[in-house]
Every structure is written in structure tokens, then in C-alpha cells.
Design a protein around this motif. Sequence first.
Motif, PDB file in Angstrom:
ATOM      1  N   ASN A  34       0.972  -1.256  -0.013  1.00 33.98           N
ATOM      2  CA  ASN A  34       0.155   0.197  -0.157  1.00 33.98           C
ATOM      3  C   ASN A  34       1.047   1.247  -0.218  1.00 33.98           C
ATOM      4  N   PRO A  35       0.806   2.069  -0.951  1.00 33.43           N
ATOM      5  CA  PRO A  35       1.739   3.226  -0.962  1.00 33.43           C
ATOM      6  C   PRO A  35       1.625   4.274   0.223  1.00 33.43           C
ATOM      7  N   ALA A  36       0.508   3.948   1.009  1.00 33.95           N
ATOM      8  CA  ALA A  36       0.439   4.768   2.197  1.00 33.95           C
ATOM      9  C   ALA A  36       1.155   4.031   3.299  1.00 33.95           C
ATOM     10  N   THR A  37       1.637   2.896   3.129  1.00 30.09           N
ATOM     11  CA  THR A  37       2.424   2.205   4.204  1.00 30.09           C
ATOM     12  C   THR A  37       3.779   2.287   4.196  1.00 30.09           C
ATOM     13  N   LEU A  38       4.670   2.739   5.135  1.00 36.60           N
ATOM     14  CA  LEU A  38       6.148   2.676   5.034  1.00 36.60           C
ATOM     15  C   LEU A  38       6.693   1.587   6.028  1.00 36.60           C
ATOM     16  N   ILE A  39       7.446   0.876   5.271  1.00 32.06           N
ATOM     17  CA  ILE A  39       7.891  -0.204   5.904  1.00 32.06           C
ATOM     18  C   ILE A  39       9.665   0.015   6.656  1.00 32.06           C
ATOM     19  N   LEU A  41       9.308  -6.282   4.498  1.00 29.56           N
ATOM     20  CA  LEU A  41       8.941  -6.442   3.060  1.00 29.56           C
ATOM     21  C   LEU A  41       7.456  -6.154   2.810  1.00 29.56           C
ATOM     22  N   TYR A  42       7.475  -5.680   1.526  1.00 31.55           N
ATOM     23  CA  TYR A  42       6.041  -5.391   1.029  1.00 31.55           C
ATOM     24  C   TYR A  42       5.647  -6.809   0.073  1.00 31.55           C
ATOM     25  N   LYS A  43       4.522  -7.189   0.041  1.00 33.30           N
ATOM     26  CA  LYS A  43       4.154  -8.424  -0.881  1.00 33.30           C
ATOM     27  C   LYS A  43       3.078  -8.303  -1.615  1.00 33.30           C
ATOM     28  N   LEU A  44       2.943  -8.771  -2.904  1.00 30.01           N
ATOM     29  CA  LEU A  44       1.845  -9.021  -3.634  1.00 30.01           C
ATOM     30  C   LEU A  44       1.428 -10.280  -3.693  1.00 30.01           C
ATOM     31  N   THR A  45       0.150 -10.737  -3.559  1.00 34.72           N
ATOM     32  CA  THR A  45      -0.186 -12.060  -3.253  1.00 34.72           C
ATOM     33  C   THR A  45      -0.829 -12.436  -4.827  1.00 34.72           C
ATOM     34  N   LYS A  78       7.134 -19.164  -5.805  1.00 36.48           N
ATOM     35  CA  LYS A  78       6.284 -19.661  -6.783  1.00 36.48           C
ATOM     36  C   LYS A  78       5.288 -20.627  -6.246  1.00 36.48           C
ATOM     37  N   GLN A  79       5.829 -21.252  -4.915  1.00 34.56           N
ATOM     38  CA  GLN A  79       4.676 -22.200  -4.340  1.00 34.56           C
ATOM     39  C   GLN A  79       3.589 -21.400  -3.843  1.00 34.56           C
ATOM     40  N   GLN A  80       3.785 -20.241  -3.093  1.00 32.92           N
ATOM     41  CA  GLN A  80       2.643 -19.427  -2.515  1.00 32.92           C
ATOM     42  C   GLN A  80       2.216 -18.460  -3.496  1.00 32.92           C
ATOM     43  N   ASP A  81       2.889 -18.129  -4.615  1.00 32.20           N
ATOM     44  CA  ASP A  81       2.448 -17.207  -5.648  1.00 32.20           C
ATOM     45  C   ASP A  81       2.374 -15.679  -4.886  1.00 32.20           C
ATOM     46  N   ILE A  82       3.475 -15.551  -4.414  1.00 32.09           N
ATOM     47  CA  ILE A  82       3.828 -14.267  -3.722  1.00 32.09           C
ATOM     48  C   ILE A  82       5.075 -13.567  -4.267  1.00 32.09           C
ATOM     49  N   LEU A  83       5.075 -12.294  -4.353  1.00 33.54           N
ATOM     50  CA  LEU A  83       6.167 -11.512  -4.558  1.00 33.54           C
ATOM     51  C   LEU A  83       6.639 -10.685  -3.606  1.00 33.54           C
ATOM     52  N   TYR A  84       7.821 -10.460  -3.094  1.00 33.31           N
ATOM     53  CA  TYR A  84       8.195  -9.723  -2.001  1.00 33.31           C
ATOM     54  C   TYR A  84       9.229  -8.791  -2.669  1.00 33.31           C
ATOM     55  N   PHE A  85       9.253  -7.696  -2.035  1.00 30.32           N
ATOM     56  CA  PHE A  85      10.059  -6.572  -2.496  1.00 30.32           C
ATOM     57  C   PHE A  85      10.175  -5.526  -1.365  1.00 30.32           C
ATOM     58  N   LYS A  86      11.362  -4.781  -1.455  1.00 31.31           N
ATOM     59  CA  LYS A  86      11.640  -3.607  -0.511  1.00 31.31           C
ATOM     60  C   LYS A  86      11.276  -2.309  -1.163  1.00 31.31           C
TER      61      LYS A  86
END
Length: 270
Positions: free
Chosen positions: A39-44, A49-53, A138-146
Motif C-alpha cells: 500500500n503506497p500509504a504504508t512505510l516499512i 518487506l512488501y508483498k503482492l499475493t 512460486k509455491q505460494q504465488d507471492i512476490l516480495y520486495f522492499k
Amino acid sequence: MANYIFGKVKRKQKMFRIIETETQVYDIANLVLNGIDYNPATLIEDEELYKLTNFSESDYCLDFLTNELNTVEHDQISKEDLKKLSFICTVQDSLYFFQIINSTFFISKKWFSIDELTLETEKPIITINSFADAIYDKQQDILYFKKLTSAQKIFKGMDQLYKEATEAESETFLENDFLEVSQDFVVAQISIPNRKRIALVNETLNRLSDEEKLAIYNYTNQYGQVVYENGKFKIESDDDLKFVLWGIEQRFYTTQVGGEKRVANSIISI
């Protein structure tokens, strides 16, 4: 189990095979992947990590990730193309580690190995970071990034997750009935952070009823940062606009103990 490093060459669509090795590039045994929904309003924090499911269902997922991995179908990269890499991908089990490659990762200085005391001059090397720019499970189909700015260099189109309002969209926003904009404040004076907030706020306002919008305006006025008269906020500066945008995002709050008025710099829905 074999691990593989593939590479994407600039101006070429397919992925090339670079190295097959029994050595682990990344320590996956101690890797903890706990992400916060992007979420662009969330700073980590630095360690988060951010994630996209359901990433494979997105428009910016690579065919390389959705197809079954078959190394034979990928051509071995040439030495000349190694100098044109845009990113590399290390595959270990069901994890895909992506790293952007730019000139800072190429080392072509003179060097010597501690094991073999011979001076090397014509053997440039490419360095690998200890933590990848993006990790796909790939198993969970989730992308993680900072950082979205880094991830979108690999997955084209991801920048739409955090877009800026265009000049026309910004102009339209300033024409809203709940704003009274000074003639001295023009669209060109809107800062980039506020253009990004406008893009988010437009989506918020579209979901609200007239009663909910009025409640938001009254809530914003309670924090008294911008003059509010006859149902309109008086906008004379980029700061005035920022406070109104914060209000629409409901970022203002009052501490339960002490009654101190604050603004949330980051938001996580719970």
C-alpha cells in the motif's frame, strides 16, 4: 540440488541461462519471508518487506515465472551479452531471487585471489548482493520486495501501483466543490508527493457517499490546519493541499492519553 542463475539482456525478450551450480547463492534455510500487503500509504522498516499475493495473475508477471522451468529451453548467454544484463534471477527450489544489474555491479579492476596469488587484469566479475531486489515464491504465488522503484525495473507496469496524478487529474481535483483555491496557487506548484496523494484520494472519494464525504471534511476541519468556510477548504499553498489530502486519507488522530493531535506518517490496515 542444482541452483540456476538466469539473466535478462537489454533489448532481448527471453531469459538466458548463465550458471548451474550446486552451491547455494542465497541462504534459504534462514530466510524469513513475512510481507506486508503493498500500500503506497504504508512505510516499512528496513527489515520488513512488501508483498503482492496472487502475483501470477497480475499483468506484470513474467512468463518466466508462470512457465515450468526447463533449463534446456534457455540458451546459454554469450560473454558479450553478459555486459548487457538488466537483471539476473537465481532459482533455488521454488524461490526466484531477482537482482537489478547496473554498472556498479561490474568490477573490472586488477585483482588477485587470496587462494591463488596471481594478478588478474582481464577477468571482470559481476557481484551479487546478499539480499535480492525482489523474491518470488512460486509455491505460494507471492512476490516480495522492499522498493517499488526497484521492482518495477524488473516487472514493467508495477509503477502503476503508485502512480502520480497527471496535470489534468490534478487540475480536475482542484476544481472540486469542497476546495476554494487561490488564484496564486496553480497546478505547476503541486509537489510530487501531493500528486501521488491526489491519485490515491481520487479513488477514496469515488467510494464515499455524500454523507461520508461531509463527515470526512468535518473530521479534517477538527484538526484546524486549513481554513474551512461555507463547506470549502481554502487552498493557498502546497502545504494547505497536503493537510486536506491527509484529512481525506484520515491520517489525523488524537492520542488517548494526553490528547495530543498527530498525523500518521504511515498506515497499515488491521
